[in-house]
Enzyme design. Structure first.
Site, PDB file in Angstrom:
ATOM      1  N   GLU A 179      35.558  14.699  30.044  1.00  0.00           N
ATOM      2  CA  GLU A 179      34.995  13.419  30.466  1.00  0.00           C
ATOM      3  C   GLU A 179      33.850  12.923  29.581  1.00  0.00           C
ATOM      4  O   GLU A 179      32.705  12.802  30.019  1.00  0.00           O
ATOM      5  CB  GLU A 179      34.519  13.510  31.917  1.00  0.00           C
ATOM      6  CG  GLU A 179      35.643  13.744  32.901  1.00  0.00           C
ATOM      7  CD  GLU A 179      35.217  13.691  34.357  1.00  0.00           C
ATOM      8  OE1 GLU A 179      36.086  13.472  35.223  1.00  0.00           O
ATOM      9  OE2 GLU A 179      34.014  13.875  34.641  1.00  0.00           O
ATOM     10  N   GLU A 398      42.145  16.599  36.581  1.00  0.00           N
ATOM     11  CA  GLU A 398      41.268  16.709  37.753  1.00  0.00           C
ATOM     12  C   GLU A 398      41.678  15.674  38.784  1.00  0.00           C
ATOM     13  O   GLU A 398      41.840  14.490  38.458  1.00  0.00           O
ATOM     14  CB  GLU A 398      39.793  16.464  37.418  1.00  0.00           C
ATOM     15  CG  GLU A 398      39.080  17.603  36.739  1.00  0.00           C
ATOM     16  CD  GLU A 398      37.590  17.318  36.562  1.00  0.00           C
ATOM     17  OE1 GLU A 398      37.020  16.536  37.369  1.00  0.00           O
ATOM     18  OE2 GLU A 398      37.004  17.851  35.605  1.00  0.00           O
TER      19      GLU A 398
END
Length: 495
Positions: A179, A398
């Protein structure tokens, strides 16, 4: 234990995933390992940030957290017993190289710790997906300028290759950086995550460096012999607060370019969207924009999969009226904040012309995030439309939810989490039906963990961790057993 057989069989039939579809779980080193002062580990930016008063909402740190450092055997054993054969974890850079440089390591105790984990995973028949950087930059490198110092990219690539040389014979998949957009925004633009910088638009320089680090590490890993390399990038649908307000529409487009396309275009095309470069030119000058345009080609490298992390959509509200005048802002609430990463307005610096809000859905998570499974379908379908043949197979690296789970009668009946996961898996199936090649789904998270600036109050795990118990007692939740049964059933009914 609750019997999920009938419900799971019905869901597995609806999903219609092939037998090769991967079901996994995800974790991150600083969030679960603990053992912060053990085994020769060096200090990271999260150690510094967490020990700074006022940064963590409940005053906790990652010093012990879920204590995976001492419970790794139990954790792997539970995975194996449940038939969970894919596991995404991250390495602690400073556990291997305490100051971030090759000269400081490899630390023998850190190498031995991860050797035990990888050997244990292999023995249990579990395929590791390793994230090399999940936001825990060595503090020594931050002191030297962090990601705004080009040398940090060099150090990261060196560390990446060293990690492959140490563990590559047992690791199935590699992800250079987790991320980068969240790390850029929360850690460097608004300062609610480590290292706590409030650079505003200047944080785009950090995002650029992370993009270059991703590309350089991916190429170096490939040259070293890695067979499967991908990403784990957070993506969210972006919508204007008022679709009839042209400024909200404009700012939503700008945020989409910053949060989503700044990273996916770089990794998949080696380019930046023109609206992003125009912003850089207006804020930092034409020379900086030209340099970024020239350098971003280095962010692109062949990928075997593109990882999507998804939690909720973003709603963008302009701070500027169509006539250019500022919109008066509502004073923030005076009561203490319940969440740092929760819904509501981010504390955006004054020079940022928009605010980020949460989609006002009826169903909410423990973080007060919107529950919007269709957003996951939208992301993947939109990516296929934008990139076409440039898009590698997708993996949801995720997807998960926090709820205030409690132990009742020796069990955790987290039916809301089961419903959440089922609906998001159906969203993946819907994307597949629209032609998107999706190969897997990793639940965040395997364990209840230390959830960054929100401490231990947000429980994402399939396995409950008793943080009040010095021994960190584990208890698989109903969702753990449900997920295990679903994995088995999907294989059984696969077309």
């Amino acid at each position: 234990m609750t019997n999920f057989h009938n419900d799971v069989q019905d869901l597995a039939s609806k999903l219609a995933f092939p037998a090769s579809f991967v079901f996994g779980t995800s974790t991150a080193s600083y969030q679960i390992e603990g053992g912060a002062g053990e085994g020769g580990r060096g200090s990271s930016i999260w150690d510094t940030f967490a020990h700074t008063p006022g940064t963590i909402i409940d005053g906790t740190t990652g010093d012990v957290t879920s204590d995976h450092y001492h419970h790794w055997q139990e954790d792997i054993a539970k995975m194996g017993e449940a038939g969970l054969k894919d596991y995404r974890l991250s390495l602690s850079w400073t556990r291997l190289f305490p100051d971030g440089t090759l000269a400081s390591g490899p630390n023998p105790q850190g190498v031995e710790f991860y050797n035990r984990i990888f050997n244990g995973l292999v023995e249990a028949g579990i395929r590791p997906m390793v994230t090399l950087y999940h936001w825990d930059l060595p503090q020594a490198l931050q002191d030297a300028g962090g990601w705004l110092n080009p040398e940090t990219v060099v150090r990261f690539v060196e560390y990446s290759v060293a990690a492959f040389e140490l563990f590559g014979d047992r690791v199935t998949h590699w992800v250079p950086i987790n991320e980068p957009n969240v790390h850029t925004l929360l850690g460097h633009a608004i300062g609610t995550h480590a290292p706590g910088l409030t650079l505003g638009y200047e944080a785009l320089g950090v995002g650029h460096a992370l993009n270059l680090a991703h590309g350089a590490a991916a190429r170096a890993l490939r040259e070293a012999g890695a067979k499967s390399i991908g990403t784990a990038t957070n993506h969210c649908p972006v919508m204007p607060s008022d679709p009839n307000n042209p400024m909200d529409v404009q700012m939503a487009g700008l945020y989409h370019a910053i949060y989503n396309l700044f990273f996916s275009d770089a990794m998949l095309r080696g380019a930046y969207p023109e609206e992003l470069l125009a912003l850089v030119e207006s804020e930092a000058g034409s020379e900086v924009a030209a340099q970024m345009r020239a350098e971003v080609v280095g962010a692109q490298a062949p990928l075997d999969f593109y990882g999507v992390n998804y939690y909720e959509p973003a709603v963008v509200r302009s701070r500027i009226n169509p006539n250019g005048s500022p919109i008066p802002e509502v004073a923030p609430p005076t009561e203490p904040r319940k969440h740092v990463d929760g819904a509501g307005l981010y504390d955006m610096p004054a020079e940022i012309p928009f605010l980020i809000e949460s989609l006002p859905t009826k169903e909410r998570t423990g973080f007060d995030w919107a529950i919007c499974p269709e957003g996951l379908t939208e992301i993947m379908v939109d990516m296929l439309a934008r990139y076409g043949q440039e898009l590698p197979p997708l993996v949801v690296t995720e997807s998960g939810v926090s709820f205030p789970d409690e132990v009742v009668g020796g069990a955790v009946h987290d039916t809301a989490r089961i419903d959440y996961l089922a609906r998001h898996l159906l969203a993946v199936s819907a994307a597949c039906a629209k032609g998107v090649d999706v190969r897997g789904y990793y639940v965040w998270s395997y364990l209840d963990n230390w959830e960054w600036a929100d401490g231990i109050g947000q429980r994402f795990g399939l396995v409950y961790v008793d943080f009040d118990d010095p021994s960190r007692r584990r208890l698989p939740k109903d969702s753990f057993h449900w997920f295990s049964e679903l994995v088995r059933m999907v294989k059984a009914v696969a077309p």
